[in-house]
Design an enzyme around this catalytic site. Structure first.
Site, mmCIF file in Angstrom:
data_model
loop_
_atom_site.group_PDB
_atom_site.id
_atom_site.type_symbol
_atom_site.label_atom_id
_atom_site.label_comp_id
_atom_site.label_asym_id
_atom_site.label_seq_id
_atom_site.Cartn_x
_atom_site.Cartn_y
_atom_site.Cartn_z
ATOM 1 N N GLY A 190 4.271 -2.289 -4.771
ATOM 2 C CA GLY A 190 5.046 -2.627 -3.578
ATOM 3 C C GLY A 190 6.351 -1.859 -3.560
ATOM 4 O O GLY A 190 6.412 -0.720 -4.025
ATOM 5 N N SER A 191 7.388 -2.491 -3.059
ATOM 6 C CA SER A 191 8.670 -1.785 -2.873
ATOM 7 C C SER A 191 9.441 -1.692 -4.188
ATOM 8 O O SER A 191 9.339 -2.572 -5.048
ATOM 9 C CB SER A 191 9.507 -2.522 -1.840
ATOM 10 O OG SER A 191 9.814 -3.819 -2.312
ATOM 11 N N GLY B 272 10.067 -4.460 -7.105
ATOM 12 C CA GLY B 272 9.677 -3.998 -8.444
ATOM 13 C C GLY B 272 10.745 -4.314 -9.478
ATOM 14 O O GLY B 272 10.442 -4.709 -10.606
ATOM 15 N N GLU C 99 3.989 0.053 -9.539
ATOM 16 C CA GLU C 99 3.620 1.197 -8.708
ATOM 17 C C GLU C 99 4.385 1.037 -7.408
ATOM 18 O O GLU C 99 4.114 0.139 -6.621
ATOM 19 C CB GLU C 99 2.096 1.193 -8.499
ATOM 20 C CG GLU C 99 1.567 2.558 -8.209
ATOM 21 C CD GLU C 99 1.617 2.837 -6.731
ATOM 22 O OE1 GLU C 99 2.669 3.367 -6.290
ATOM 23 O OE2 GLU C 99 0.642 2.528 -6.036
ATOM 24 N N CYS D 240 1.201 4.937 -0.752
ATOM 25 C CA CYS D 240 2.254 5.249 -1.731
ATOM 26 C C CYS D 240 2.246 6.729 -2.083
ATOM 27 O O CYS D 240 3.287 7.332 -2.295
ATOM 28 C CB CYS D 240 2.075 4.392 -2.966
ATOM 29 S SG CYS D 240 0.392 4.350 -3.555
HETATM 30 P P1 NAD Z 1 7.279 -5.831 -0.825
HETATM 31 O O1 NAD Z 1 7.623 -5.182 -2.103
HETATM 32 O O2 NAD Z 1 8.244 -6.837 -0.271
HETATM 33 O O3 NAD Z 1 5.867 -6.619 -0.945
HETATM 34 C C1 NAD Z 1 4.856 -6.264 -1.859
HETATM 35 C C2 NAD Z 1 4.305 -7.531 -2.512
HETATM 36 O O4 NAD Z 1 5.355 -8.183 -3.248
HETATM 37 C C3 NAD Z 1 3.782 -8.562 -1.512
HETATM 38 O O5 NAD Z 1 2.672 -9.248 -2.062
HETATM 39 C C4 NAD Z 1 4.943 -9.532 -1.396
HETATM 40 O O6 NAD Z 1 4.562 -10.824 -1.000
HETATM 41 C C5 NAD Z 1 5.473 -9.545 -2.825
HETATM 42 N N1 NAD Z 1 6.870 -9.945 -2.953
HETATM 43 C C6 NAD Z 1 7.873 -9.842 -2.032
HETATM 44 N N2 NAD Z 1 9.016 -10.360 -2.525
HETATM 45 C C7 NAD Z 1 8.739 -10.786 -3.783
HETATM 46 C C8 NAD Z 1 9.522 -11.398 -4.803
HETATM 47 N N3 NAD Z 1 10.817 -11.699 -4.637
HETATM 48 N N4 NAD Z 1 8.932 -11.679 -5.987
HETATM 49 C C9 NAD Z 1 7.623 -11.387 -6.194
HETATM 50 N N5 NAD Z 1 6.838 -10.827 -5.255
HETATM 51 C C10 NAD Z 1 7.374 -10.529 -4.059
HETATM 52 O O7 NAD Z 1 6.992 -4.715 0.220
HETATM 53 P P2 NAD Z 1 7.145 -4.828 1.826
HETATM 54 O O8 NAD Z 1 8.431 -5.486 2.218
HETATM 55 O O9 NAD Z 1 5.946 -5.488 2.276
HETATM 56 O O10 NAD Z 1 7.291 -3.299 2.230
HETATM 57 C C11 NAD Z 1 8.587 -2.684 2.157
HETATM 58 C C12 NAD Z 1 8.495 -1.263 1.716
HETATM 59 O O11 NAD Z 1 7.916 -1.196 0.407
HETATM 60 C C13 NAD Z 1 7.594 -0.356 2.549
HETATM 61 O O12 NAD Z 1 8.224 0.108 3.671
HETATM 62 C C14 NAD Z 1 7.265 0.731 1.571
HETATM 63 O O13 NAD Z 1 8.281 1.680 1.519
HETATM 64 C C15 NAD Z 1 7.180 -0.007 0.256
HETATM 65 N N6 NAD Z 1 5.775 -0.330 -0.066
HETATM 66 C C16 NAD Z 1 5.169 0.398 -1.004
HETATM 67 C C17 NAD Z 1 3.851 0.137 -1.314
HETATM 68 C C18 NAD Z 1 3.112 0.940 -2.343
HETATM 69 O O14 NAD Z 1 1.885 1.022 -2.294
HETATM 70 N N7 NAD Z 1 3.788 1.470 -3.319
HETATM 71 C C19 NAD Z 1 3.155 -0.862 -0.651
HETATM 72 C C20 NAD Z 1 3.813 -1.627 0.300
HETATM 73 C C21 NAD Z 1 5.137 -1.348 0.577
#
Ligand code: NAD
Length: 479
Positions: free
Chosen positions: A229-230, A234, A251, A285
């Site tokens: 995720g973000s 992370g 990742e 990503c």
């Molecule tokens: P995010 O990191 O908020 O979400 C990814 C996952 O993490 C989701 O399952 C979410 O519910 C969970 N999450 C959110 N907050 C959390 C917390 N405090 N503790 C534990 N888990 C938590 O990503 P987003 O807001 O959905 O997207 C934002 C940006 O992140 C995108 O614009 C992009 O740049 C990046 N992104 C990257 C990937 C990748 O494949 N690397 C995927 C999605 C988003």
């Protein structure tokens, strides 16, 4: 609109959140709600972790041999393939991606379970020559309970990518899918129980990241964490892991360059360059979001890219255009913000289909150039269909610019000069390098992951089996 709130899978049973809280689920092609999911919280996470612990320590899952685990994974692969059309429809509705992309995602998801099903009983230990009178064995063991937090861009593929190797090694898993897109992970959980995964081996808690995700990252019963995720989240996941002295893989995306030297085969390169940023609406990503072009061919490359970009269309999933809607109104606004703030000239735009719904989350692809090395479009991950063209003079200039972001996930190098290829491959600060090609997310067999802000740890290939297991060294003094 169907309301299905029993979206948490805990110890083999489907249930809703204890407080009955729900999250609406919208279709990005028209922005309309089509169902809801349970908003699980700390209580559901706690039950799921306990169920996984029991499955790992005492349950039926703990009694299976590696071969038997492999067969279960293989059966799930077959079930995914058999249900491919239905799952692809659901994935397209949930994520807005074109049907052809959703179908390809199901093929890849089935392949994850096929690959790791076949690999489950092929992870061997080793022996080490030591002192006379000693026998030393190094064996590989599962961690126990692994926690998995996945994003919305490839819900099905991410389910396979992170769960299949963890299960193949014998871990029991707890998954927190993304609230923006988790219908197919839920459907895959149903298939897994139907084909015979024992209770507690796979647990799923749907819900909001800051609640259910945080509860999973912080739960004392989790032995290892896997997050995609973000970068911002992370950091939170890594801090939670550090507080409990457990490991994690992260990742976190990228700003991946494709580097074209003057001798590059443009007929081969141009379609690949376009696909690498348009695939999944740029919400990948490993999207190739920067094109670094040797100055002598800059005009020629940009002209050809412009022609290709003007032919790209964003449309609803069923229309099956090159790209669909973005995942949410929030992402649409975020990507549009990058486009509005851009200081570089727009070279070309694609279009939004006339048939597309006015309430869908569409952004027309955008090609910018020349983009200055210091500006936002050269350095920040847009996560949308926005491609930045930049120039370089020579090899060392290309390396300097390519490495000049905080990210380091994938790179592509286009030249027939084998010496340049290998020098570039060694100099690029990334986890994967394609020479005369680029595969955003390609290759289940290929270790994948990044450096720097792209995260750490490796997924895919045998590397993932190693990530989801730990070594134990047994030193026997047999006299
Ligand atoms: P995010 O990191 O908020 O979400 C990814 C996952 O993490 C989701 O399952 C979410 O519910 C969970 N999450 C959110 N907050 C959390 C917390 N405090 N503790 C534990 N888990 C938590 O990503 P987003 O807001 O959905 O997207 C934002 C940006 O992140 C995108 O614009 C992009 O740049 C990046 N992104 C990257 C990937 C990748 O494949 N690397 C995927 C999605 C988003």
């Amino acid at each position: 609109m169907s309301i299905n709130c029993q979206t948490c899978l805990i110890d083999g049973e489907w249930c809703s959140a204890s407080d009955e809280a729900v999250v609406p689920v919208l279709c990005p092609s028209d922005g309309m709600q089509f169902t809801s999911i349970s908003s699980g919280g700390a209580q559901e996470i706690d039950k799921a972790v306990r169920a996984a612990r029991n499955a790992f320590d005492h349950g039926q899952w703990s009694t299976l041999t590696a071969t038997e685990r492999g067969r279960l994974l293989y059966r799930l692969s077959t079930a995914i393939a058999e249900n491919g059309d239905r799952l692809a429809q659901l994935e397209a509705q949930d994520t807005g991606k074109p049907m052809k992309q959703a179908r390809a995602d199901m093929v890849a998801t089935a392949r994850y379970f096929e690959y790791y099903g076949a690999a489950a009983d092929k992870v061997h230990g080793e022996t080490i020559p030591y002192l006379n009178g000693y026998q030393v064995q190094v064996i590989r063991e599962p961690f126990g309970v692994t926690g998995h937090i996945i994003p919305w861009n490839y819900p099905a593929q991410m389910f396979g990518r992170t769960l299949a190797p963890a299960l193949a090694m014998g871990n029991a898993v707890v998954l927190k899918p993304a609230e923006d897109a988790c219908m197919v992970p839920i459907a895959l959980g149903k298939l897994a129980t139907e084909i015979g995964f024992p209770p507690g081996a796979i647990n799923i808690v749907t819900g909001i990241g800051a609640v259910a995700g945080a509860a999973l990252a912080e739960h004392p019963g989790v032995d290892f964490l896997s997050f995609t995720g973000s970068p911002e989240v992370g950091v939170l996941v890594q801090c939670a892991a550090a507080k409990r002295h457990i490991g994690c893989t992260l990742e976190l995306g990228g700003k991946s360059p494709q580097i074209l030297f003057a001798d590059a085969n443009l007929d081969a390169a141009i379609p690949v360059l376009c696909n690498a940023i348009v695939q999944n609406g740029g919400q990948t990503c490993s999207a190739g979001s920067r094109v670094l072009i040797q100055a002598s061919i800059y005009d020629q490359v940009v002209e050809r890219l412009a022609t290709a970009f003007t032919q790209l269309t964003a449309g609803g999933s069923e229309e099956d255009t090159e790209l669909g809607g973005l995942i949410s109104a929030r992402q649409q606004k975020r990507v549009q913000g990058f486009i509005d703030r851009a200081t570089a000239p727009v070279i070309a735009r694609g279009q939004i289909s006339e048939k597309a719904s006015d309430t869908g989350f569409f952004v027309a692809p955008a090609l910018f150039g020349p983009v200055d090395e210091q500006c936002e479009l050269a350095r920040e991950e847009v996560f949308g269909p926005v491609l930045s063209c930049m120039t370089f003079d020579d090899e060392s200039d290309a390396i300097r610019i390519a490495n000049d972001t905080d990210y380091g996930l994938v790179a592509g190098v286009w030249t027939d000069n084998a010496s340049i290829q290998m020098r570039m491959a060694k100099a690029l600060r990334v986890g994967q390098v394609f020479l005369n090609g680029f595969g955003a997310g390609a290759g289940i067999e290929l270790p994948f992951g990044g450096v720097g802000k792209s995260g750490h740890g490796r997924e895919k290939g045998f590397a993932a089996l190693h990530e989801f297991s730990t070594l134990k060294t047994i030193i026997q003094n047999h006299g």
